[in-house]
Design a protein around this motif. Structure first.
Motif, short mmCIF file in Angstrom:
data_model
loop_
_atom_site.label_atom_id
_atom_site.label_comp_id
_atom_site.label_asym_id
_atom_site.label_seq_id
_atom_site.Cartn_x
_atom_site.Cartn_y
_atom_site.Cartn_z
N ASP A 269 -8.33 -9.34 2.26
CA ASP A 269 -9.65 -9.10 1.69
C ASP A 269 -10.60 -8.37 2.63
N ASP A 270 -10.14 -8.04 3.86
CA ASP A 270 -11.02 -7.33 4.78
C ASP A 270 -10.61 -5.86 4.93
N GLU A 271 -9.87 -5.35 3.96
CA GLU A 271 -9.47 -3.94 3.96
C GLU A 271 -10.12 -3.24 2.77
N PRO A 272 -11.32 -2.70 2.93
CA PRO A 272 -12.00 -2.07 1.79
C PRO A 272 -11.25 -0.86 1.23
N PHE A 273 -10.38 -0.25 2.04
CA PHE A 273 -9.64 0.93 1.57
C PHE A 273 -8.77 0.58 0.38
N TYR A 274 -8.18 -0.62 0.37
CA TYR A 274 -7.34 -1.03 -0.74
C TYR A 274 -8.16 -1.11 -2.03
N GLY A 275 -9.37 -1.66 -1.91
CA GLY A 275 -10.25 -1.75 -3.07
C GLY A 275 -10.68 -0.38 -3.58
N LEU A 276 -10.88 0.56 -2.66
CA LEU A 276 -11.25 1.92 -3.07
C LEU A 276 -10.14 2.57 -3.88
N GLN A 277 -8.92 2.44 -3.40
CA GLN A 277 -7.79 3.03 -4.11
C GLN A 277 -7.58 2.36 -5.47
N GLU A 278 -7.81 1.06 -5.52
CA GLU A 278 -7.71 0.36 -6.81
C GLU A 278 -8.76 0.90 -7.78
N THR A 279 -9.98 1.10 -7.29
CA THR A 279 -11.05 1.64 -8.13
C THR A 279 -10.68 3.02 -8.66
N PHE A 280 -10.08 3.84 -7.79
CA PHE A 280 -9.68 5.18 -8.21
C PHE A 280 -8.65 5.11 -9.34
N CYS A 281 -7.64 4.26 -9.18
CA CYS A 281 -6.61 4.14 -10.22
C CYS A 281 -7.19 3.61 -11.52
N ARG A 282 -8.08 2.63 -11.43
CA ARG A 282 -8.69 2.09 -12.64
C ARG A 282 -9.50 3.16 -13.36
N SER A 283 -10.14 4.03 -12.59
CA SER A 283 -10.94 5.09 -13.21
C SER A 283 -10.05 6.11 -13.90
N VAL A 284 -8.95 6.50 -13.25
CA VAL A 284 -8.02 7.45 -13.87
C VAL A 284 -7.45 6.86 -15.16
N ALA B 160 0.83 -1.21 0.00
CA ALA B 160 0.00 0.00 0.00
C ALA B 160 0.87 1.26 0.00
N ARG B 161 1.95 1.25 0.79
CA ARG B 161 2.83 2.42 0.80
C ARG B 161 3.50 2.62 -0.56
N LEU B 162 3.91 1.51 -1.18
CA LEU B 162 4.50 1.61 -2.52
C LEU B 162 3.47 2.13 -3.52
N ALA B 163 2.24 1.68 -3.40
CA ALA B 163 1.19 2.13 -4.32
C ALA B 163 0.92 3.62 -4.15
N GLU B 164 0.88 4.09 -2.91
CA GLU B 164 0.66 5.52 -2.67
C GLU B 164 1.80 6.35 -3.22
N ALA B 165 3.02 5.81 -3.15
CA ALA B 165 4.17 6.53 -3.73
C ALA B 165 4.03 6.62 -5.24
N ARG B 166 3.56 5.56 -5.87
CA ARG B 166 3.35 5.60 -7.32
C ARG B 166 2.25 6.59 -7.69
N MET B 167 1.22 6.67 -6.86
CA MET B 167 0.14 7.62 -7.13
C MET B 167 0.62 9.06 -7.05
N ARG B 168 1.51 9.32 -6.09
CA ARG B 168 2.04 10.69 -5.98
C ARG B 168 2.85 11.07 -7.21
N LYS B 169 3.42 10.06 -7.89
CA LYS B 169 4.18 10.32 -9.12
C LYS B 169 3.32 10.14 -10.37
N SER B 170 2.00 9.99 -10.16
CA SER B 170 1.04 9.81 -11.26
C SER B 170 1.33 8.57 -12.10
N ASN B 171 1.97 7.58 -11.50
CA ASN B 171 2.19 6.30 -12.17
C ASN B 171 1.00 5.39 -11.82
N TRP B 172 -0.12 5.67 -12.47
CA TRP B 172 -1.39 5.04 -12.08
C TRP B 172 -1.41 3.55 -12.38
#
Length: 522
Positions: A398-413, A371-383
């Protein structure tokens, strides 16, 4: 597995309703299929595999009702509906056909709904009036699916699974009455071991290029439970030890036979390895940071020497053997280019090495690193890389809905999901304040909720819905007044509003000047 093998005390997801319908029909079962959508329940009764009754189905007879002249009320009871239709002058044959279509379309809608549940209870159904389908169940379901499931949605449902292997189930081995020609051919191709992608290409050729019909046929078989798509990575016997040394192709013709033998042996060995291992990727070596870009790079590094264009001076047999190696590697690369498949492959390796399927604290720690690596990629717009990492984190925990939310955001971008639909789905998710409290601190949960609100606003902004976007930016500041991005968006909005007001005032002042001059001249 038949519906009679299911525990009747449990309600099952709606995705299996069509399988239950065909299973009850082909096995000549007697009983009741109960379908719940929300607080409402419908019941479909079978007698020796024939559908004889249905009740509680909303809108079931809508297309038949339009043809009844007296405008009589409809109860949703299939038997009485047919009786009223006959009295109103609609023929029995027409009434039954309309009932078949209406019932099948309702069940298809339920099978596509995440909120639908079903169960099958054996036993003689208590009914007053009976009817039965005149057409084979598969033919009726195929017509209903064509009406209810848009072809672009059908194709999208199988996106990323082209390398999956269609396996004929127990239901598919039974003689399937009512199969279309294209569906019957799909069963034959599955029996020959073709992947889904190859099956579609073969069916496309047989349908004179009509790929939509090919997808319709395959979709019917999968939804009705005749075919099952099996992931190539879901094989526990695959060796997860990565390739350490690959044979190098030489131009020398002195030992062409030996080189050919090495290459063909290597191609056969690759098929026994886990896809990640075949490409020389090990999650333990790379701290779990494996993305689809990593897969492509590993493929290029390993497969470049086997490309036919690179070994044009070698003998024909050596070139053929090298092309076989390249083909295997290319197919593996195609599997892992799908983020879902890559995440599944990584999870399987980790579970195999930890000898367990439960979520351990080590898994949670790895997911947090991802998750930390993913957030770093998002800050660099590496969606793209961020999306892959979020998918892996979600698959692991599978019990962390926040991860799924961030995935949805990246897929949408990345325009894999429409902006407004993604924003709506993220807005509906509520991250409870006490959720996973043993794994996250209060400040972390507050940060996640603020980030969720901001991401929703950003997606609404991308969709051009500025009012909704600003509302969510303001909601972000309600719980996190120091949120930098949300403050900047609100400040920009205020600056634009102020500039608009000043511009409007200037125009009004200049206009009054001209009007004053005109009045004075008059």
């Amino acid at each position: 597995m038949s519906v009679t093998d299911k525990p009747v005390s449990n309600w099952l997801p709606g995705s299996g309703i069509l399988v239950a319908i065909y299973d009850a029909h082909i096995r000549a079962l007697t009983g009741s299929l109960r379908v719940r959508t929300g607080l409402k329940e419908a019941r479909v009764a079978f007698r020796e595999g024939k559908i004889v009754y249905a009740t509680g189905v909303e809108g079931l007879m809508a297309n038949l009702q339009d043809r009844v002249s007296d405008g009589s009320a409809w109860s949703g009871d299939l038997g009485s509906d047919l009786e009223q239709a006959i009295r109103a002058g609609v023929g029995v044959q027409e009434g039954v056909s309309a009932a078949e279509n209406g019932l099948a379309r309702y069940l298809v809608r339920c099978s596509d709904s995440s909120g639908a549940r079903w169960r099958f209870d054996e036993g003689e159904p208590d009914v007053n009036m009976t009817f039965q389908f005149n057409e084979p169940v598969l033919a009726v379901l195929a017509e209903a699916m064509e009406s209810e499931r848009r072809i672009e949605h059908v194709i999208d449902a199988y996106r990323g699974r082209m390398s999956f292997l269609p396996k004929v189930t127990d239901l598919g081995r039974v003689r399937a009455v009512g199969l279309s020609e294209v569906a019957a051919r799909a069963v034959k191709y599955a029996q020959r071991g073709h992947s889904l992608g190859r099956m579609i290409e073969h069916l496309k050729v047989s349908q004179q290029g009509n790929i939509n019909e090919a997808w319709r046929g395959v979709d019917l078989l999968v939804q009705a439970g005749l075919l099952e798509l099996v992931s190539p990575t879901q094989r526990a016997e695959l060796d997860d030890t990565k390739v350490t040394e690959a044979p190098e192709v030489t131009d020398s013709s002195e030992d062409a036979a030996g080189m050919e033998k090495k290459l063909r042996k290597f191609a056969a060995e690759l098929t026994t390895l886990h896809p990640l291992a075949a490409l020389g990727l090990d999650p333990d070596d790379l701290d779990g940071e494996i993305t689809t870009d990593s897969v492509r790079k590993a493929f290029r590094d390993l497969a470049a020497q086997y490309h036919p264009d690179r070994i044009g001076s070698a003998s024909g047999d050596v070139r053929d053997a090298a092309a076989e190696v390249f083909s295997v590697l290319n197919e593996i690369r195609g599997q892992l280019e799908d983020p879902e498949e890559l995440a599944r492959a990584l999870r399987e390796i980790r579970q195999k090495r930890t000898e367990g399927t439960t979520i351990s604290e080590l898994d949670r720690q790895r997911a947090r690193v991802l998750a930390r690596l993913a957030e770093a990629r998002m800050r660099k717009s590496n969606w793209k890389a961020a999306r892959d990492l979020w998918v892996q984190a979600r698959e692991m925990i599978d019990d962390e809905p926040f991860y799924g939310l961030q995935e949805t955001f990246c897929r949408s971008v990345l325009k894999e999901i429409p902006y407004d639909i993604a924003a709506g789905s993220m807005a509906d998710v509520k991250l409870k304040s006490d959720e996973n409290k043993e794994h996250t601190t209060a400040s972390e949960r507050l940060r996640r909720e603020a980030d969720r609100r901001f991401r929703v606003g950003w997606l609404y902004k991308l969709a051009g819905q500025n009012t909704s976007a600003m509302s969510w930016f303001e909601k972000t500041l309600e719980i996190s007044p120091e949120h930098t991005e949300a403050r900047r968006e609100v400040r920009l909005k205020q600056m634009r509003s102020k500039a608009t007001e000043e511009s409007g005032s200037a125009k009004r002042g200049l206009g009054s000047l001209f009007r004053w001059g005109k009045r004075k001249e008059d």
